[in-house]
Design an enzyme around this catalytic site. Structure first.
Site, PDB file in Angstrom:
ATOM      1  N   GLN A   1      -3.743   9.942   2.426  1.00 43.76           N
ATOM      2  CA  GLN A   1      -5.059   9.305   2.592  1.00 43.76           C
ATOM      3  C   GLN A   1      -5.442   9.146   4.060  1.00 43.76           C
ATOM      4  O   GLN A   1      -6.618   8.918   4.367  1.00 43.76           O
ATOM      5  CB  GLN A   1      -5.089   7.932   1.905  1.00 43.76           C
ATOM      6  CG  GLN A   1      -5.076   8.024   0.394  1.00 43.76           C
ATOM      7  CD  GLN A   1      -5.131   6.647  -0.229  1.00 43.76           C
ATOM      8  OE1 GLN A   1      -4.145   5.939  -0.261  1.00 43.76           O
ATOM      9  NE2 GLN A   1      -6.299   6.239  -0.686  1.00 43.76           N
TER      10      GLN A   1
ATOM     11  N   HIS B   1      -0.168   4.128  -8.707  1.00 41.19           N
ATOM     12  CA  HIS B   1      -1.339   4.647  -7.994  1.00 41.19           C
ATOM     13  C   HIS B   1      -0.917   5.394  -6.725  1.00 41.19           C
ATOM     14  O   HIS B   1      -1.371   6.522  -6.480  1.00 41.19           O
ATOM     15  CB  HIS B   1      -2.295   3.502  -7.644  1.00 41.19           C
ATOM     16  CG  HIS B   1      -3.553   3.973  -7.009  1.00 41.19           C
ATOM     17  ND1 HIS B   1      -4.709   4.183  -7.729  1.00 41.19           N
ATOM     18  CD2 HIS B   1      -3.839   4.327  -5.728  1.00 41.19           C
ATOM     19  CE1 HIS B   1      -5.650   4.640  -6.902  1.00 41.19           C
ATOM     20  NE2 HIS B   1      -5.140   4.735  -5.687  1.00 41.19           N
ATOM     21  N   GLU B   2      -0.046   4.797  -5.934  1.00 41.92           N
ATOM     22  CA  GLU B   2       0.368   5.433  -4.669  1.00 41.92           C
ATOM     23  C   GLU B   2       1.214   6.679  -4.942  1.00 41.92           C
ATOM     24  O   GLU B   2       1.078   7.685  -4.249  1.00 41.92           O
ATOM     25  CB  GLU B   2       1.108   4.442  -3.764  1.00 41.92           C
ATOM     26  CG  GLU B   2       0.318   3.190  -3.380  1.00 41.92           C
ATOM     27  CD  GLU B   2      -1.109   3.466  -2.923  1.00 41.92           C
ATOM     28  OE1 GLU B   2      -1.386   4.532  -2.371  1.00 41.92           O
ATOM     29  OE2 GLU B   2      -1.972   2.591  -3.143  1.00 41.92           O
TER      30      GLU B   2
ATOM     31  N   CYS C   1      -9.753   2.913  -5.741  1.00 45.13           N
ATOM     32  CA  CYS C   1      -8.993   3.682  -4.752  1.00 45.13           C
ATOM     33  C   CYS C   1      -9.791   3.708  -3.464  1.00 45.13           C
ATOM     34  O   CYS C   1     -11.008   3.896  -3.491  1.00 45.13           O
ATOM     35  CB  CYS C   1      -8.784   5.104  -5.276  1.00 45.13           C
ATOM     36  SG  CYS C   1      -7.968   6.193  -4.091  1.00 45.13           S
ATOM     37  N   LEU C   2      -9.107   3.541  -2.330  1.00 45.70           N
ATOM     38  CA  LEU C   2      -9.797   3.545  -1.039  1.00 45.70           C
ATOM     39  C   LEU C   2     -10.429   4.899  -0.738  1.00 45.70           C
ATOM     40  O   LEU C   2     -11.320   4.989   0.103  1.00 45.70           O
ATOM     41  CB  LEU C   2      -8.832   3.144   0.080  1.00 45.70           C
ATOM     42  CG  LEU C   2      -8.305   1.704   0.008  1.00 45.70           C
ATOM     43  CD1 LEU C   2      -7.211   1.479   1.030  1.00 45.70           C
ATOM     44  CD2 LEU C   2      -9.441   0.706   0.196  1.00 45.70           C
TER      45      LEU C   2
ATOM     46  N   GLY D   1      -2.497  -0.946  -1.098  1.00 41.08           N
ATOM     47  CA  GLY D   1      -1.538   0.099  -0.786  1.00 41.08           C
ATOM     48  C   GLY D   1      -2.255   1.307  -0.221  1.00 41.08           C
ATOM     49  O   GLY D   1      -3.479   1.437  -0.353  1.00 41.08           O
TER      50      GLY D   1
ATOM     51  N   HIS E   1      -0.875   9.659  -5.621  1.00 40.64           N
ATOM     52  CA  HIS E   1      -1.393  10.280  -4.390  1.00 40.64           C
ATOM     53  C   HIS E   1      -0.410  11.307  -3.835  1.00 40.64           C
ATOM     54  O   HIS E   1      -0.818  12.334  -3.295  1.00 40.64           O
ATOM     55  CB  HIS E   1      -1.648   9.227  -3.311  1.00 40.64           C
ATOM     56  CG  HIS E   1      -3.005   8.581  -3.403  1.00 40.64           C
ATOM     57  ND1 HIS E   1      -4.174   9.285  -3.201  1.00 40.64           N
ATOM     58  CD2 HIS E   1      -3.371   7.305  -3.654  1.00 40.64           C
ATOM     59  CE1 HIS E   1      -5.205   8.460  -3.331  1.00 40.64           C
ATOM     60  NE2 HIS E   1      -4.751   7.259  -3.609  1.00 40.64           N
TER      61      HIS E   1
HETATM   62 ZN   LIG Z   1      -5.839   5.603  -3.938  1.00 38.18          ZN
END
Ligand SMILES: [Zn+2]
Length: 196
Positions: A73, A157-158, A115-116, A68, A161
């Site tokens: 991000q 998680h998203e 997390c990216l 995701g 953000h």
């Molecule tokens: Zn993340």
């Protein structure tokens, strides 16, 4: 692990080739970039511009690869995220969450999470076992989505953000210190770059 009543995919690809063709892979911001913690505006226009942003989010997520991605991000401070647990393999899998809100949660479970925006780092976080999220899809239609397991974790998680909440904000005391030491090490090694 996908729910049987997953909401509409963002687009109906006419061919598999077209579906998988990368449109625009954007740089993913790394922890430390202020845009990751800036306020995010509600999505108001469900126009062609938004469809382009959604495609960018999915393409960037597939390339990473990740399950995701949230708009902040890629440097866009909008209350918008995409989730695709199939990572581009199933055209029906992508889910668009515009202006999402969690309306119900059930249970608690401790899960390892990455997390990216923190490449290479993982930590354990407590998440609801099951939840219901209300969100608009790519066309502005409100949907209620029932999620559990990995899907529920990805939604949490998203959504974090979209409130500027990052992995590190869930950690306290020694656990946070250790995590920040690993962050410092990644930066020192030059593995992370904040350009984007
Ligand atoms: Zn993340």
């Amino acid at each position: 692990m996908l729910p049987t009543h997953s909401v509409a995919p963002y687009a109906t690809p006419s061919t598999k080739r077209e579906w998988r063709k990368p449109v625009a892979v954007r740089p993913i911001l790394i922890y430390g970039d202020p845009r990751l913690e800036a306020p995010n505006e509600p999505v108001e226009q469900f126009d062609d511009g938004l469809q382009e942003i959604i495609r960018d989010l999915l393409d960037t997520g597939w390339k990473a690869p990740g399950l995701g991605l949230a708009a902040p991000q890629i440097g866009l401070n909008l209350r918008l995220a995409t989730i695709d647990l199939s990572v581009g393999k199933d055209p029906e899998a992508p889910i668009v969450l515009a202006n999402p809100e969690i309306v119900e949660t059930e249970g608690k479970v401790s899960l390892e999470e990455g997390c990216l925006s923190f490449p290479g780092l993982f930590t354990t976080i407590s998440r609801p076992r099951r939840l219901v999220v209300r969100a608009q899809d790519a066309h502005g239609e409100w949907r209620s989505i029932d999620a559990d397991g990995l899907f529920a974790q990805a939604v949490c998680h998203e959504l974090d953000h979209l409130d500027g909440t990052l992995l590190v904000h869930h950690l306290r005391g020694m656990k946070r210190q250790m995590f920040m030491r690993r962050v410092a090490k990644m930066r020192k090694l030059g593995v992370w770059s904040t350009t984007g």
